[in-house]
Design a protein around this motif. Sequence first.
Motif, short mmCIF file in Angstrom:
data_model
loop_
_atom_site.label_atom_id
_atom_site.label_comp_id
_atom_site.label_asym_id
_atom_site.label_seq_id
_atom_site.Cartn_x
_atom_site.Cartn_y
_atom_site.Cartn_z
N ILE A 197 -3.35 4.06 -1.72
CA ILE A 197 -3.37 3.40 -3.02
C ILE A 197 -2.90 1.97 -2.86
O ILE A 197 -1.83 1.71 -2.30
N GLY A 198 -3.70 1.02 -3.34
CA GLY A 198 -3.29 -0.37 -3.28
C GLY A 198 -4.47 -1.31 -3.21
O GLY A 198 -5.62 -0.89 -3.08
N ALA A 199 -4.19 -2.59 -3.29
CA ALA A 199 -5.24 -3.61 -3.24
C ALA A 199 -5.85 -3.67 -1.85
O ALA A 199 -5.14 -3.76 -0.85
N GLY A 200 -7.17 -3.58 -1.79
CA GLY A 200 -7.89 -3.75 -0.53
C GLY A 200 -8.00 -2.52 0.35
O GLY A 200 -8.55 -2.60 1.45
N VAL A 201 -7.53 -1.34 -0.13
CA VAL A 201 -7.55 -0.17 0.76
C VAL A 201 -8.97 0.33 1.05
O VAL A 201 -9.16 1.12 1.98
N ARG A 202 -9.97 -0.14 0.29
CA ARG A 202 -11.34 0.27 0.60
C ARG A 202 -11.74 -0.16 2.01
O ARG A 202 -12.63 0.44 2.62
N HIS A 203 -11.08 -1.19 2.54
CA HIS A 203 -11.42 -1.67 3.87
C HIS A 203 -10.92 -0.75 4.98
O HIS A 203 -11.19 -1.01 6.16
N LEU A 204 -10.25 0.35 4.62
CA LEU A 204 -9.89 1.37 5.60
C LEU A 204 -11.07 2.30 5.89
O LEU A 204 -10.96 3.17 6.75
N GLU A 238 2.24 2.11 -9.56
CA GLU A 238 3.26 3.16 -9.51
C GLU A 238 2.89 4.35 -10.40
O GLU A 238 3.17 5.50 -10.06
N GLN A 239 2.23 4.07 -11.53
CA GLN A 239 1.76 5.17 -12.37
C GLN A 239 0.68 5.98 -11.65
O GLN A 239 0.65 7.21 -11.73
N ILE A 240 -0.21 5.26 -10.96
CA ILE A 240 -1.25 5.95 -10.19
C ILE A 240 -0.61 6.82 -9.12
O ILE A 240 -0.93 8.00 -8.96
N ALA A 241 0.33 6.23 -8.37
CA ALA A 241 0.97 6.97 -7.28
C ALA A 241 1.73 8.19 -7.79
O ALA A 241 1.66 9.27 -7.19
N ALA A 242 2.44 8.06 -8.90
CA ALA A 242 3.19 9.19 -9.46
C ALA A 242 2.24 10.30 -9.91
O ALA A 242 2.52 11.49 -9.70
N LEU A 259 -9.57 6.64 -0.99
CA LEU A 259 -9.15 5.24 -0.92
C LEU A 259 -9.16 4.66 -2.34
O LEU A 259 -10.21 4.30 -2.87
N CYS A 260 -7.98 4.64 -2.96
CA CYS A 260 -7.83 4.17 -4.34
C CYS A 260 -7.52 2.67 -4.32
O CYS A 260 -6.35 2.26 -4.33
N ASP A 261 -8.57 1.88 -4.29
CA ASP A 261 -8.41 0.42 -4.22
C ASP A 261 -8.20 -0.12 -5.64
O ASP A 261 -9.11 -0.09 -6.47
N THR A 262 -7.02 -0.63 -5.90
CA THR A 262 -6.71 -1.12 -7.24
C THR A 262 -7.46 -2.40 -7.58
O THR A 262 -7.52 -2.78 -8.75
N ASP A 263 -8.06 -3.06 -6.59
CA ASP A 263 -8.90 -4.22 -6.88
C ASP A 263 -10.09 -3.82 -7.75
O ASP A 263 -10.56 -4.61 -8.58
N MET A 307 0.84 -1.19 0.00
CA MET A 307 0.00 0.00 0.00
C MET A 307 0.88 1.24 0.00
O MET A 307 1.90 1.28 0.68
N THR A 308 0.48 2.25 -0.75
CA THR A 308 1.17 3.53 -0.79
C THR A 308 0.26 4.60 -0.20
O THR A 308 -0.92 4.64 -0.50
N ARG A 309 0.84 5.45 0.64
CA ARG A 309 0.10 6.58 1.20
C ARG A 309 0.75 7.88 0.72
O ARG A 309 1.97 8.05 0.82
N ILE A 310 -0.07 8.76 0.19
CA ILE A 310 0.39 10.08 -0.23
C ILE A 310 -0.47 11.11 0.49
O ILE A 310 -1.70 11.03 0.45
N ASP A 311 0.15 12.05 1.15
CA ASP A 311 -0.59 13.08 1.88
C ASP A 311 -0.73 14.32 1.01
O ASP A 311 0.26 14.82 0.45
N VAL A 312 -1.96 14.80 0.92
CA VAL A 312 -2.25 16.03 0.19
C VAL A 312 -2.34 17.16 1.20
O VAL A 312 -3.26 17.20 2.02
#
Length: 349
Positions: free
Chosen positions: A17-24, A194-198, A155-159, A1-6
Amino acid sequence: MTRIDVAAPGGAYPVHIGAGVRHLLREQAAGLGARRAAVVTARPPDWLPHTGVDTLVIEARDGEPGKNLTLVEDLCGRFARFGLTRADLIVSCGGGTTTDTVGLAAALYHRGTPVIHLPTSLLAQVDASIGGKTAVNLPEGKNLVGAYWQPRAVLCDTDFLQTLPRRERTNGYGEIARCHFIGAGRLHGLPLHEQIAASVRRKAEIVAADERDAGLRHILNYGHTLGHALERATGFALRHGESVAIGTVFAGRLAGALGRIGPARVEEHLEVVRAYGLPEALPAGLDPEELTSLMRLDKKAVNGLSFVLDGDRGAELVPDVPQDLVLDTLREMPTAAYPAPAPPAPPAL
Protein backbone atom coordinates in the motif's frame (compact mmCIF):
# COMPACT_ATOMS: atom_id res chain seq x y z
CA MET A 1 4.98 2.08 1.72
CA THR A 2 3.13 -0.36 3.97
CA ARG A 3 3.25 -4.13 3.52
CA ILE A 4 0.61 -6.39 5.03
CA ASP A 5 0.88 -10.16 4.64
CA VAL A 6 -2.29 -12.18 4.19
CA ALA A 7 -1.70 -15.64 5.68
CA ALA A 8 -4.59 -17.36 3.89
CA PRO A 9 -4.62 -21.18 3.91
CA GLY A 10 -5.11 -21.11 0.12
CA GLY A 11 -1.88 -19.16 -0.31
CA ALA A 12 -0.07 -16.39 1.52
CA TYR A 13 0.68 -13.15 -0.28
CA PRO A 14 1.71 -9.53 0.33
CA VAL A 15 -0.47 -6.46 0.01
CA HIS A 16 1.61 -3.37 -0.73
CA ILE A 17 0.00 0.00 0.00
CA GLY A 18 1.41 3.37 -0.97
CA ALA A 19 2.27 5.78 -3.75
CA GLY A 20 3.94 4.12 -6.73
CA VAL A 21 3.63 0.49 -5.59
CA ARG A 22 2.25 -0.49 -9.01
CA HIS A 23 5.88 -0.41 -10.16
CA LEU A 24 6.50 -3.58 -8.13
CA LEU A 25 4.61 -5.51 -10.81
CA ARG A 26 7.70 -6.41 -12.85
CA GLU A 27 9.45 -7.73 -9.73
CA GLN A 28 6.39 -9.76 -8.74
CA ALA A 29 6.06 -11.27 -12.23
CA ALA A 30 9.76 -12.22 -12.23
CA GLY A 31 9.36 -13.86 -8.83
CA LEU A 32 6.60 -16.08 -10.20
CA GLY A 33 8.74 -17.17 -13.16
CA ALA A 34 6.03 -16.19 -15.65
CA ARG A 35 6.97 -16.08 -19.34
CA ARG A 36 3.74 -14.42 -20.47
CA ALA A 37 1.15 -12.20 -18.86
CA ALA A 38 -2.38 -11.15 -19.71
CA VAL A 39 -3.32 -7.77 -18.26
CA VAL A 40 -7.04 -6.98 -18.09
CA THR A 41 -7.40 -3.27 -17.48
CA ALA A 42 -10.34 -0.95 -16.98
CA ARG A 43 -7.93 1.97 -16.89
CA PRO A 44 -5.86 3.46 -19.74
CA PRO A 45 -3.06 1.07 -20.70
CA ASP A 46 -0.49 3.83 -20.28
CA TRP A 47 -1.25 3.82 -16.54
CA LEU A 48 0.28 0.35 -16.30
CA PRO A 49 3.91 -0.51 -15.60
CA HIS A 50 5.33 -3.20 -17.85
CA THR A 51 5.25 -6.75 -16.59
CA GLY A 52 8.73 -7.47 -17.98
CA VAL A 53 7.44 -10.40 -20.05
CA ASP A 54 5.49 -10.88 -23.28
CA THR A 55 2.15 -9.25 -22.45
CA LEU A 56 -1.37 -9.24 -23.85
CA VAL A 57 -3.34 -6.14 -22.81
CA ILE A 58 -7.13 -6.55 -22.76
CA GLU A 59 -9.17 -3.41 -22.27
CA ALA A 60 -12.27 -3.88 -20.12
CA ARG A 61 -14.83 -1.74 -18.33
CA ASP A 62 -15.68 -1.48 -14.64
CA GLY A 63 -19.31 -1.80 -13.62
CA GLU A 64 -21.85 -4.31 -12.38
CA PRO A 65 -23.74 -4.68 -15.72
CA GLY A 66 -20.75 -6.39 -17.35
CA LYS A 67 -19.88 -8.58 -14.36
CA ASN A 68 -21.17 -11.85 -15.73
CA LEU A 69 -20.20 -15.29 -17.01
CA THR A 70 -20.17 -14.10 -20.62
CA LEU A 71 -17.27 -11.79 -19.84
CA VAL A 72 -15.43 -14.58 -17.98
CA GLU A 73 -15.79 -16.85 -21.01
CA ASP A 74 -14.58 -14.10 -23.34
CA LEU A 75 -11.52 -13.46 -21.16
CA CYS A 76 -10.59 -17.14 -20.97
CA GLY A 77 -10.88 -17.40 -24.75
CA ARG A 78 -8.50 -14.46 -25.14
CA PHE A 79 -6.06 -16.08 -22.71
CA ALA A 80 -6.14 -19.34 -24.68
CA ARG A 81 -5.60 -17.68 -28.06
CA PHE A 82 -2.60 -15.83 -26.58
CA GLY A 83 -1.11 -19.14 -25.46
CA LEU A 84 -1.27 -18.39 -21.74
CA THR A 85 -0.48 -21.37 -19.51
CA ARG A 86 -1.06 -22.02 -15.82
CA ALA A 87 2.62 -21.20 -15.27
CA ASP A 88 2.06 -17.66 -16.56
CA LEU A 89 0.33 -14.65 -15.02
CA ILE A 90 -2.96 -12.77 -15.16
CA VAL A 91 -3.14 -9.18 -13.92
CA SER A 92 -6.25 -7.16 -13.13
CA CYS A 93 -6.23 -3.38 -13.10
CA GLY A 94 -9.44 -1.60 -12.18
CA GLY A 95 -12.15 -1.35 -9.58
CA GLY A 96 -13.84 -4.07 -7.59
CA THR A 97 -15.94 -5.43 -10.43
CA THR A 98 -12.77 -5.91 -12.48
CA THR A 99 -10.84 -7.65 -9.68
CA ASP A 100 -13.88 -9.89 -9.05
CA THR A 101 -14.36 -10.86 -12.69
CA VAL A 102 -10.69 -11.26 -13.60
CA GLY A 103 -10.09 -13.15 -10.36
CA LEU A 104 -12.80 -15.65 -11.30
CA ALA A 105 -11.40 -16.02 -14.82
CA ALA A 106 -7.96 -16.72 -13.28
CA ALA A 107 -9.48 -19.28 -10.90
CA LEU A 108 -11.14 -21.13 -13.79
CA TYR A 109 -8.55 -20.85 -16.56
CA HIS A 110 -6.48 -24.06 -16.54
CA ARG A 111 -8.16 -24.72 -13.15
CA GLY A 112 -6.12 -21.94 -11.59
CA THR A 113 -3.63 -19.43 -13.00
CA PRO A 114 -1.68 -16.94 -10.84
CA VAL A 115 -3.27 -13.50 -10.58
CA ILE A 116 -2.02 -10.15 -9.29
CA HIS A 117 -4.46 -7.35 -8.56
CA LEU A 118 -3.80 -3.65 -9.13
CA PRO A 119 -6.96 -2.16 -7.58
CA THR A 120 -7.53 1.42 -8.73
CA SER A 121 -10.59 2.41 -6.69
CA LEU A 122 -10.72 3.00 -2.95
CA LEU A 123 -13.41 0.34 -2.59
CA ALA A 124 -11.27 -2.24 -4.36
CA GLN A 125 -8.16 -1.35 -2.35
CA VAL A 126 -9.82 -1.70 1.05
CA ASP A 127 -11.96 -4.74 0.28
CA ALA A 128 -12.66 -6.29 -3.13
CA SER A 129 -9.09 -7.18 -4.10
CA ILE A 130 -8.24 -8.77 -0.73
CA GLY A 131 -9.23 -12.19 0.51
CA GLY A 132 -9.55 -14.36 -2.59
CA LYS A 133 -13.31 -14.14 -3.15
CA THR A 134 -14.04 -13.95 -6.87
CA ALA A 135 -17.54 -13.88 -8.36
CA VAL A 136 -19.88 -12.64 -11.05
CA ASN A 137 -23.60 -11.90 -11.01
CA LEU A 138 -26.64 -13.77 -12.29
CA PRO A 139 -29.95 -12.11 -13.15
CA GLU A 140 -31.23 -13.79 -9.98
CA GLY A 141 -28.68 -12.20 -7.63
CA LYS A 142 -25.30 -10.65 -7.02
CA ASN A 143 -22.10 -12.70 -6.72
CA LEU A 144 -23.94 -16.03 -6.97
CA VAL A 145 -21.28 -17.71 -9.15
CA GLY A 146 -17.73 -17.62 -7.87
CA ALA A 147 -14.68 -19.34 -6.44
CA TYR A 148 -12.05 -18.78 -3.80
CA TRP A 149 -8.76 -17.96 -5.52
CA GLN A 150 -6.11 -16.05 -3.60
CA PRO A 151 -3.96 -13.60 -5.59
CA ARG A 152 -0.18 -13.82 -5.56
CA ALA A 153 0.08 -10.13 -4.65
CA VAL A 154 -2.07 -7.02 -4.37
CA LEU A 155 -0.57 -3.63 -5.26
CA CYS A 156 -2.69 -0.83 -3.77
CA ASP A 157 -1.16 2.22 -5.43
CA THR A 158 -2.63 5.30 -3.78
CA ASP A 159 -1.62 7.40 -6.80
CA PHE A 160 -4.56 5.80 -8.62
CA LEU A 161 -6.96 7.34 -6.11
CA GLN A 162 -6.04 10.87 -7.21
CA THR A 163 -7.86 10.19 -10.50
CA LEU A 164 -11.18 9.18 -8.93
CA PRO A 165 -14.27 11.38 -9.27
CA ARG A 166 -15.49 12.65 -5.92
CA ARG A 167 -18.50 10.34 -5.80
CA GLU A 168 -16.39 7.25 -6.52
CA ARG A 169 -13.92 8.19 -3.78
CA THR A 170 -16.76 8.68 -1.29
CA ASN A 171 -18.21 5.35 -2.44
CA GLY A 172 -15.08 3.59 -1.21
CA TYR A 173 -15.59 4.96 2.27
CA GLY A 174 -18.66 2.73 2.60
CA GLU A 175 -16.44 -0.30 3.20
CA ILE A 176 -14.19 1.66 5.57
CA ALA A 177 -17.21 2.88 7.58
CA ARG A 178 -18.47 -0.67 8.12
CA CYS A 179 -14.99 -1.66 9.38
CA HIS A 180 -15.73 0.44 12.47
CA PHE A 181 -18.22 -2.25 13.53
CA ILE A 182 -16.17 -5.36 12.74
CA GLY A 183 -13.12 -4.71 14.87
CA ALA A 184 -10.97 -2.22 12.96
CA GLY A 185 -11.60 0.59 15.44
CA ARG A 186 -12.34 4.23 14.74
CA LEU A 187 -10.66 5.10 11.45
CA HIS A 188 -12.29 8.40 10.51
CA GLY A 189 -9.81 11.28 10.70
CA LEU A 190 -6.72 9.17 10.03
CA PRO A 191 -4.69 9.80 6.85
CA LEU A 192 -6.25 7.87 3.98
CA HIS A 193 -3.37 5.41 3.53
CA GLU A 194 -3.65 4.53 7.23
CA GLN A 195 -7.39 3.91 6.86
CA ILE A 196 -6.67 1.64 3.89
CA ALA A 197 -3.98 -0.23 5.81
CA ALA A 198 -6.19 -0.69 8.90
CA SER A 199 -9.05 -2.01 6.75
CA VAL A 200 -6.75 -4.42 4.90
CA ARG A 201 -5.11 -5.55 8.14
CA ARG A 202 -8.47 -6.38 9.71
CA LYS A 203 -9.61 -8.26 6.62
CA ALA A 204 -6.31 -10.16 6.51
CA GLU A 205 -6.84 -11.30 10.11
CA ILE A 206 -10.34 -12.52 9.33
CA VAL A 207 -9.37 -14.30 6.09
CA ALA A 208 -6.46 -16.05 7.80
CA ALA A 209 -8.86 -17.40 10.44
CA ASP A 210 -11.73 -18.29 8.07
CA GLU A 211 -10.87 -18.34 4.39
CA ARG A 212 -14.09 -19.95 3.15
CA ASP A 213 -16.90 -18.30 5.09
CA ALA A 214 -17.39 -21.07 7.62
CA GLY A 215 -18.02 -18.59 10.43
CA LEU A 216 -15.99 -15.51 11.30
CA ARG A 217 -15.66 -14.28 7.72
CA HIS A 218 -19.40 -13.61 7.65
CA ILE A 219 -18.75 -10.39 9.59
CA LEU A 220 -17.13 -8.87 6.50
CA ASN A 221 -20.66 -8.70 5.10
CA TYR A 222 -21.70 -6.12 7.67
CA GLY A 223 -24.25 -3.87 5.94
CA HIS A 224 -24.11 -5.96 2.77
CA THR A 225 -27.39 -7.87 2.97
CA LEU A 226 -29.51 -4.78 2.47
CA GLY A 227 -26.67 -3.20 0.48
CA HIS A 228 -26.75 -5.84 -2.26
CA ALA A 229 -30.55 -5.64 -2.38
CA LEU A 230 -30.38 -1.87 -2.83
CA GLU A 231 -27.92 -2.19 -5.70
CA ARG A 232 -30.28 -4.51 -7.56
CA ALA A 233 -33.45 -2.59 -6.69
CA THR A 234 -31.97 0.66 -8.03
CA GLY A 235 -30.48 -0.90 -11.16
CA PHE A 236 -27.04 -0.19 -9.67
CA ALA A 237 -27.72 3.56 -9.67
CA LEU A 238 -26.57 3.29 -6.06
CA ARG A 239 -22.92 2.27 -5.93
CA HIS A 240 -21.75 -0.63 -3.80
CA GLY A 241 -20.19 1.45 -1.02
CA GLU A 242 -23.16 3.79 -0.93
CA SER A 243 -25.51 0.82 -0.59
CA VAL A 244 -23.35 -0.75 2.13
CA ALA A 245 -23.42 2.54 4.04
CA ILE A 246 -27.23 2.56 4.04
CA GLY A 247 -27.13 -1.13 4.93
CA THR A 248 -24.86 -0.32 7.88
CA VAL A 249 -27.34 2.24 9.23
CA PHE A 250 -30.11 -0.33 8.78
CA ALA A 251 -28.03 -3.02 10.55
CA GLY A 252 -27.70 -0.72 13.55
CA ARG A 253 -31.44 -0.09 13.63
CA LEU A 254 -32.24 -3.80 13.25
CA ALA A 255 -29.81 -4.76 16.02
CA GLY A 256 -31.49 -2.16 18.22
CA ALA A 257 -34.95 -3.51 17.39
CA LEU A 258 -33.77 -6.99 18.40
CA GLY A 259 -32.42 -5.65 21.71
CA ARG A 260 -28.84 -6.56 20.81
CA ILE A 261 -27.54 -2.98 21.24
CA GLY A 262 -28.74 0.17 22.97
CA PRO A 263 -29.86 3.50 21.48
CA ALA A 264 -26.40 5.08 21.73
CA ARG A 265 -24.81 2.32 19.66
CA VAL A 266 -27.65 2.51 17.14
CA GLU A 267 -26.95 6.23 16.78
CA GLU A 268 -23.23 5.51 16.41
CA HIS A 269 -23.97 3.67 13.16
CA LEU A 270 -25.55 6.80 11.75
CA GLU A 271 -22.76 9.06 13.04
CA VAL A 272 -19.99 6.96 11.46
CA VAL A 273 -21.72 6.80 8.07
CA ARG A 274 -22.56 10.51 8.16
CA ALA A 275 -18.95 11.44 9.04
CA TYR A 276 -17.81 10.04 5.69
CA GLY A 277 -20.45 11.95 3.73
CA LEU A 278 -22.17 8.72 2.73
CA PRO A 279 -25.89 8.27 2.09
CA GLU A 280 -27.84 7.15 5.13
CA ALA A 281 -31.46 6.99 3.87
CA LEU A 282 -33.30 4.50 1.66
CA PRO A 283 -33.99 5.65 -1.90
CA ALA A 284 -37.52 7.02 -2.06
CA GLY A 285 -40.14 4.83 -3.70
CA LEU A 286 -38.62 1.43 -2.99
CA ASP A 287 -40.99 -1.27 -1.79
CA PRO A 288 -39.91 -2.85 1.54
CA GLU A 289 -41.51 -6.13 0.44
CA GLU A 290 -39.35 -6.15 -2.71
CA LEU A 291 -36.21 -5.39 -0.73
CA THR A 292 -37.03 -8.21 1.68
CA SER A 293 -37.47 -10.63 -1.22
CA LEU A 294 -34.12 -9.56 -2.65
CA MET A 295 -32.47 -10.03 0.73
CA ARG A 296 -33.70 -13.62 0.79
CA LEU A 297 -31.40 -14.23 -2.22
CA ASP A 298 -28.36 -13.29 -0.14
CA LYS A 299 -25.74 -16.07 0.01
CA LYS A 300 -25.87 -16.11 3.83
CA ALA A 301 -29.65 -16.62 3.89
CA VAL A 302 -29.66 -20.37 4.55
CA ASN A 303 -31.93 -20.00 7.58
CA GLY A 304 -34.55 -17.44 6.62
CA LEU A 305 -33.50 -13.79 6.62
CA SER A 306 -29.95 -13.57 7.97
CA PHE A 307 -27.97 -10.45 8.86
CA VAL A 308 -24.57 -9.64 10.33
CA LEU A 309 -25.45 -7.57 13.39
CA ASP A 310 -23.71 -5.87 16.27
CA GLY A 311 -24.13 -7.13 19.84
CA ASP A 312 -22.45 -7.73 23.18
CA ARG A 313 -19.98 -10.13 21.55
CA GLY A 314 -19.38 -7.83 18.61
CA ALA A 315 -20.57 -8.44 15.07
CA GLU A 316 -21.94 -11.90 14.27
CA LEU A 317 -24.28 -13.63 11.85
CA VAL A 318 -27.85 -13.70 13.15
CA PRO A 319 -30.07 -16.19 11.25
CA ASP A 320 -33.83 -16.38 10.96
CA VAL A 321 -34.63 -12.76 11.79
CA PRO A 322 -38.44 -12.33 11.80
CA GLN A 323 -39.68 -10.92 8.51
CA ASP A 324 -42.19 -8.61 10.20
CA LEU A 325 -39.41 -6.99 12.22
CA VAL A 326 -37.29 -6.52 9.09
CA LEU A 327 -40.23 -4.91 7.28
CA ASP A 328 -41.04 -2.63 10.21
CA THR A 329 -37.40 -1.52 10.45
CA LEU A 330 -37.27 -0.82 6.71
CA ARG A 331 -40.46 1.25 6.91
CA GLU A 332 -39.01 3.31 9.76
CA MET A 333 -35.87 4.20 7.76
CA PRO A 334 -35.76 7.77 6.37
CA THR A 335 -35.97 8.12 2.58
CA ALA A 336 -34.30 10.42 0.07
CA ALA A 337 -34.13 10.96 -3.69
CA TYR A 338 -31.13 9.51 -5.53
CA PRO A 339 -30.05 9.55 -9.19
CA ALA A 340 -32.05 7.40 -11.60
CA PRO A 341 -30.42 4.18 -12.88
CA ALA A 342 -28.21 4.44 -15.93
CA PRO A 343 -28.93 2.02 -18.82
CA PRO A 344 -26.66 -1.07 -18.68
CA ALA A 345 -23.55 -0.90 -20.84
CA PRO A 346 -22.28 -4.01 -22.66
CA PRO A 347 -18.92 -5.41 -21.50
CA ALA A 348 -15.96 -4.04 -23.45
CA LEU A 349 -13.15 -6.29 -24.59
